[in-house]
Design an enzyme around this catalytic site. Structure first.
Site, mmCIF file in Angstrom:
data_model
loop_
_atom_site.group_PDB
_atom_site.id
_atom_site.type_symbol
_atom_site.label_atom_id
_atom_site.label_comp_id
_atom_site.label_asym_id
_atom_site.label_seq_id
_atom_site.Cartn_x
_atom_site.Cartn_y
_atom_site.Cartn_z
ATOM 1 N N HIS A 177 -7.436 -4.614 10.038
ATOM 2 C CA HIS A 177 -7.124 -4.432 8.609
ATOM 3 C C HIS A 177 -5.869 -5.191 8.213
ATOM 4 O O HIS A 177 -4.989 -5.446 9.040
ATOM 5 C CB HIS A 177 -7.021 -2.945 8.229
ATOM 6 C CG HIS A 177 -5.829 -2.202 8.755
ATOM 7 N ND1 HIS A 177 -5.927 -0.965 9.352
ATOM 8 C CD2 HIS A 177 -4.504 -2.498 8.762
ATOM 9 C CE1 HIS A 177 -4.709 -0.544 9.682
ATOM 10 N NE2 HIS A 177 -3.837 -1.454 9.352
ATOM 11 N N GLU B 108 -9.682 -1.538 5.281
ATOM 12 C CA GLU B 108 -10.340 -1.249 6.555
ATOM 13 C C GLU B 108 -11.618 -2.083 6.689
ATOM 14 O O GLU B 108 -12.110 -2.641 5.704
ATOM 15 C CB GLU B 108 -10.655 0.249 6.627
ATOM 16 C CG GLU B 108 -9.421 1.159 6.577
ATOM 17 C CD GLU B 108 -8.581 1.135 7.858
ATOM 18 O OE1 GLU B 108 -8.570 0.123 8.582
ATOM 19 O OE2 GLU B 108 -7.909 2.151 8.126
ATOM 20 N N ASP C 24 0.825 -1.207 0.000
ATOM 21 C CA ASP C 24 0.000 0.000 0.000
ATOM 22 C C ASP C 24 0.861 1.261 0.000
ATOM 23 O O ASP C 24 2.087 1.204 0.104
ATOM 24 C CB ASP C 24 -0.966 -0.006 1.205
ATOM 25 C CG ASP C 24 -0.316 -0.541 2.485
ATOM 26 O OD1 ASP C 24 0.925 -0.514 2.570
ATOM 27 O OD2 ASP C 24 -1.034 -0.995 3.383
ATOM 28 N N ASP D 234 -7.537 -2.619 14.179
ATOM 29 C CA ASP D 234 -8.946 -2.729 13.770
ATOM 30 C C ASP D 234 -9.181 -3.915 12.825
ATOM 31 O O ASP D 234 -10.247 -4.037 12.235
ATOM 32 C CB ASP D 234 -9.434 -1.412 13.130
ATOM 33 C CG ASP D 234 -8.738 -1.101 11.802
ATOM 34 O OD1 ASP D 234 -7.839 -1.874 11.390
ATOM 35 O OD2 ASP D 234 -9.096 -0.085 11.172
HETATM 36 C C1 F6R Z 1 1.424 -1.641 6.045
HETATM 37 C C2 F6R Z 1 0.151 -2.300 6.164
HETATM 38 C C3 F6R Z 1 -0.642 -2.293 7.417
HETATM 39 C C4 F6R Z 1 0.199 -2.608 8.655
HETATM 40 C C5 F6R Z 1 -0.653 -2.522 9.910
HETATM 41 C C6 F6R Z 1 0.158 -2.777 11.150
HETATM 42 O O1 F6R Z 1 1.948 -1.831 4.722
HETATM 43 O O2 F6R Z 1 -0.277 -2.843 5.206
HETATM 44 O O3 F6R Z 1 -1.678 -3.241 7.311
HETATM 45 O O4 F6R Z 1 0.745 -3.892 8.515
HETATM 46 O O5 F6R Z 1 -1.216 -1.251 9.984
HETATM 47 O O6 F6R Z 1 1.105 -1.759 11.307
HETATM 48 P P1 F6R Z 1 2.307 -1.938 12.325
HETATM 49 O O7 F6R Z 1 3.122 -3.058 11.806
HETATM 50 O O8 F6R Z 1 3.083 -0.640 12.257
HETATM 51 O O9 F6R Z 1 1.731 -2.229 13.655
#
Ligand code: F6R
Length: 262
Positions: free
Chosen positions: A138, A143, A67, A136
């Site tokens: 995702h 989301e 992303d 959450d």
């Molecule tokens: C990032 C992504 C998100 C993260 C998620 C957890 O490329 O796709 O889904 O993996 O927000 O973020 P962290 O690892 O910083 O807790």
């Protein structure tokens, strides 16, 4: 269901996944990796960087980031273009031209998702997709409410995700509101999925993803539809799993012909 592996530390998780990637690249030097950003995959990238320093050659490996934020300059230090260059391409000595990040520039954003899908498909598809998970539920920036069939497209970030990611910016107001993300359908097309999660803040999302009902309200529950999904968690992130003893037992009894993260 996903194979769940409980590890003692983030470093151990990194070593485990790096080992699997080294094995993959041994059989397929130009393997295609799906690359998550954020804190969670860093132990994997660090473990791989160590192996590269020791002689592992990843120069033919190709990559697709999950992303990107929409509307921040690619040169912004927290754009995922910058993060992937800094945390992945540089330390792993990947070929920068072979590593792709969704185009989050507002000019042309209407076609950016489709262009990314074409690039992934033309590469032959992602061999191993590394995933983190949001508090959450995702994955990528899909989301809650995201369709299990969704492909790369623009998503509005939840307030929760923007709060979680505010640590990378001066304030929550600086966290972009929109992202462009591989869809759940894109992620499910990868040949293998490896979802990592560390810390108590992720325990609820991990339990819902692995053991909860399939639901667009918990986008990570889509991994239950994948035949080769592995979840690597520390004790804290595993703490709300009901079948924890079974997962430990299954891993302890793992047959010799069944390598970790096949
Ligand atoms: C990032 C992504 C998100 C993260 C998620 C957890 O490329 O796709 O889904 O993996 O927000 O973020 P962290 O690892 O910083 O807790």
């Amino acid at each position: 269901m996903a194979e769940v592996i409980v590890v003692g530390s983030r470093k151990a998780a990194g070593a485990l996944v790096a080992e699997a990637i080294e094995r993959l690249v041994g059989t397929r030097p130009d393997a295609v990796l799906g690359l998550a950003t954020g804190d969670t995959p860093l132990p994997v990238y660090r473990a791989l960087a160590e192996r590269v320093r020791a002689g592992l050659d990843l120069s033919a490996v190709r990559g697709f980031a999950l992303d990107e934020y929409v509307g921040i300059p690619v040169t912004h230090p927290e754009s995922y273009h910058s993060v992937i260059a800094r945390d992945v391409v540089g330390p792993l000595k990947l070929n920068p031209a072979a590593v792709h990040v969704p185009d989050g520039r507002t000019l042309g954003i209407e076609t950016a998702g489709e262009r990314y899908e074409v690039a992934i498909t033309s590469s032959g598809g992602i061999d191993l997709q590394i995933l983190g998970i949001g508090t959450d539920g995702h994955i990528g920036f899909n989301e809650p409410g995201s369709s299990f069939a969704s492909l790369t497209r623009v998503k509005t970030l939840t307030r929760q995700t923007r709060e979680d990611n505010a640590r990378f910016f001066a304030s929550i107001d600086d966290v972009p509101v929109h992202s462009i993300t591989q869809g759940l359908g894109t992620i499910l097309r990868a040949k293998r999925l490896v979802l990592l999660a560390f810390g108590a803040a992720k325990a609820h999302a991990v339990a819902a993803a692995v053991e909860g009902p399939l639901s667009a309200s918990v986008p990570a529950s889509a991994i239950q539809l994948h035949p080769r999904a592995t979840v690597v968690v520390d004790e804290e992130a595993a703490s709300m799993l009901t079948e924890l003893e079974y997962y430990r037992d299954a891993f302890a009894q793992k047959p010799i012909w069944d390598p970790v993260i096949l």
